[in-house]
Scaffold this active site. Structure first.
Site, PDB file in Angstrom:
ATOM      1  N   GLN A  71       0.904  -0.931  -0.525  1.00 24.18           N
ATOM      2  CA  GLN A  71       0.050  -0.138   0.067  1.00 24.18           C
ATOM      3  C   GLN A  71       0.953   0.931   0.256  1.00 24.18           C
ATOM      4  OE1 GLN A  71      -2.903  -1.572   3.280  1.00 24.18           O
ATOM      5  NE2 GLN A  71      -3.788  -0.155   2.367  1.00 24.18           N
ATOM      6  N   HIS A  72       0.239   2.661   0.014  1.00 21.17           N
ATOM      7  CA  HIS A  72       0.348   3.641  -0.041  1.00 21.17           C
ATOM      8  C   HIS A  72       1.897   4.102  -1.167  1.00 21.17           C
ATOM      9  CE1 HIS A  72      -1.376   3.158   4.015  1.00 21.17           C
ATOM     10  NE2 HIS A  72      -0.274   2.395   4.685  1.00 21.17           N
ATOM     11  N   ASP A 256      -2.388  -4.747   0.063  1.00 24.68           N
ATOM     12  CA  ASP A 256      -2.043  -6.518   0.497  1.00 24.68           C
ATOM     13  C   ASP A 256      -2.635  -6.574   2.262  1.00 24.68           C
ATOM     14  OD1 ASP A 256      -0.756  -3.826   2.551  1.00 24.68           O
ATOM     15  OD2 ASP A 256       1.741  -4.498   2.067  1.00 24.68           O
TER      16      ASP A 256
END
Length: 491
Positions: A71-72, A256
């Site tokens: 992520q991110h 995830d």
């Protein structure tokens, strides 16, 4: 047999699992490594995906695919679909000052109300602000912002910078559909980690996005769990070998942790406690959560639920440190720990070896309390290490429960969860029943679940194998003495 593929494009590697869409049985798998570092050229993920697909025997017989990923991460594209600079990953902390700037400009409570999260260095919005401040020329070129799984999904469908590769048995461009930025897609779980999308409303907060980047740009269309992003294009690799057939259904994908929840079959009332190098505690709930303190990130799940999450910096590394100090391996550390009584005769390890994120104590260090002639033994220190690590995670669970989230059972995952002592002591630290699923590629498995869901319109009900269910044995002394020393150390 209908086959589906799930992908986990994680920080360290790319994993591919291919499963029977009806039963969930694993048919074959593959993997490839990712480069190290906190910023990575997304081309490395694309190359690793091709390598992992080849290692898994290819996709010629696969009907649907879905990508779960870290992520991110900030993937910024120009008007031609070119990646402007290497992606900043979740673990790149250079945007910490940018996070503070955004908080000063908006306010923590306002951010939490609008997006479910309070900005920290890991979230995409803070990385965009860093880009605006540190690399204004690059920021000005940004025409679209994607997350890692968004970009990979887009590329699978044949989009990307224009290319003209040809193979012997017919034309096939590397990116035959070109740089159509409006074809970028994401899902609600990954969008919820950006700090400019609201799990409560299901909409982007464009004011917050533009505050971060400095101007408007294309953002991926947010898909629901059962939606199809499209189908694959026929693609070639760098050797002009056709590695991806056309027409495979491409599902929405996921972040995830949300992918892992799908792969585990988690539902409302389940809490996943993941013991990796760092730790995560995330619950599945049917209500959106808001925490202005920032301790709990109010993420969305990859289905219609929500996934409030707490991250800690110290998990398995605590055991690494104490095992090295005692000169033992993990197995012997566990055997020593089980020789000691719950509470380790008052010996308490506060496990902030790397500072801590939850609670937010970046400059903290680890401490040992309660050392006496009687308590200072190898078994007690081994037990105190495991108890301290688990108490840190249990504090995270307390923060989730304080938001009104119900807890029915704990799903304990990660390599350390396979240690018998960790399992037994977890049943003494957590009041809820503890279940240990069999080791697996949970994120990639979640992708396979999502692929089957997009293909059939029905969420699969594959059962996750269970490795252990330690008998409930809640021992109040462990949390009580840990809390007492924690409170004293914060004074």
């Amino acid at each position: 047999m209908t086959l589906v593929a799930g992908v986990d494009s994680s920080t360290q590697s790319c994993k591919v699992v291919i499963r029977d869409a009806d039963t969930g049985a694993l048919v074959r798998s593959g993997r490839a490594s990712h480069p190290e570092g906190t910023e990575v050229d997304p081309a490395a993920w694309w190359d690793a995906l091709q390598e992992a697909v080849a290692d898994a025997g290819g996709l010629d017989d696969v009907a649907a695919i879905s990508i779960g990923a870290q992520q991110h991460g900030m993937v910024v594209l120009d008007i031609d679909g070119e990646v402007i600079r290497p992606a900043l990953l979740w673990n790149d902390t250079r945007s910490a000052p940018a996070a503070l700037d955004l908080l000063r400009e908006v306010g923590a409570a306002e951010y939490a109300a609008r997006t479910g999260v309070v900005p920290v260095a890991s979230f995409t919005a803070t990385k965009l602000r860093w880009l605006q401040d540190a690399e204004p020329a690059n920021a000005a070129r940004v025409a679209a912002v994607a997350l890692p799984h968004d970009w990979l999904t887009w590329r699978l469908r044949g989009f990307g910078p224009a290319a003209t590769s040809v193979v012997a048995d017919g034309p096939a461009a590397e990116n035959p559909l070109g740089p159509v930025l409006t074809e970028l897609t994401t899902d609600r779980s990954d969008a919820s980690g950006t700090a400019y999308w609201s799990p409560s409303t299901g909409d982007y907060d464009l004011d917050l996005f533009e505050l971060a980047l400095g101007h408007a740009a294309v953002l991926p269309r947010v898909l629901d769990a059962a939606d199809q992003a499209g189908v694959t294009a026929r693609l070639v690799d760098s050797s002009n070998h056709a590695w991806l057939p056309a027409g495979i259904v491409v599902a929405a994908g996921a972040g995830d942790n949300a992918g892992a929840a799908l792969g585990l079959g988690a539902s409302a009332g389940d809490v996943i406690v993941s013991i990796g190098t760092s730790g995560t505690v995330f619950a599945v709930t049917d209500q959106a959560t808001t925490d202005a303190s920032g301790s709990v990130a109010g993420f969305a799940s990859a289905s219609a639920d929500f996934l409030p999450l707490v991250a800690t910096l110290n998990a398995a590394r605590v055991l690494d440190s104490i095992a090295a100090l005692l000169g033992v391996d993990y197995d012997e550390l566990g055997r020593l720990a089980l020789e000691a009584e719950p509470g380790a005769q008052g010996l308490v390890l506060q496990p902030y070896f790397a500072g801590e994120r939850t609670p937010n104590l970046p400059e903290a260090t680890a401490s040992v309390f309660g050392m006496t002639l009687a308590s200072t033994t190898r078994p007690n220190l081994a037990r105190a290490a495991i108890e301290g690590m688990l108490c840190g995670l249990a504090d995270g669970l307390d923060a989730v429960q304080a938001l009104g989230v119900a807890v029915g059972r704990i799903l304990l995952i990660g390599g350390a969860a396979q240690n018998p002592a960790v399992r037994a002591i977890a049943a003494q630290v957590f009041a809820a029943p503890v279940v240990v699923p069999a080791p697996g590629e949970y994120v990639a498995d979640g992708g396979a679940v999502q692929a089957a869901w997009a293909l059939t319109g029905t969420r699969p009900t594959w059962a996750a194998a269970i490795a252990a269910e330690p008998a409930p044995d809640f021992q109040t002394v462990i949390r009580a003495q840990y809390a007492a020393h924690a409170a004293a150390s914060f004074l």
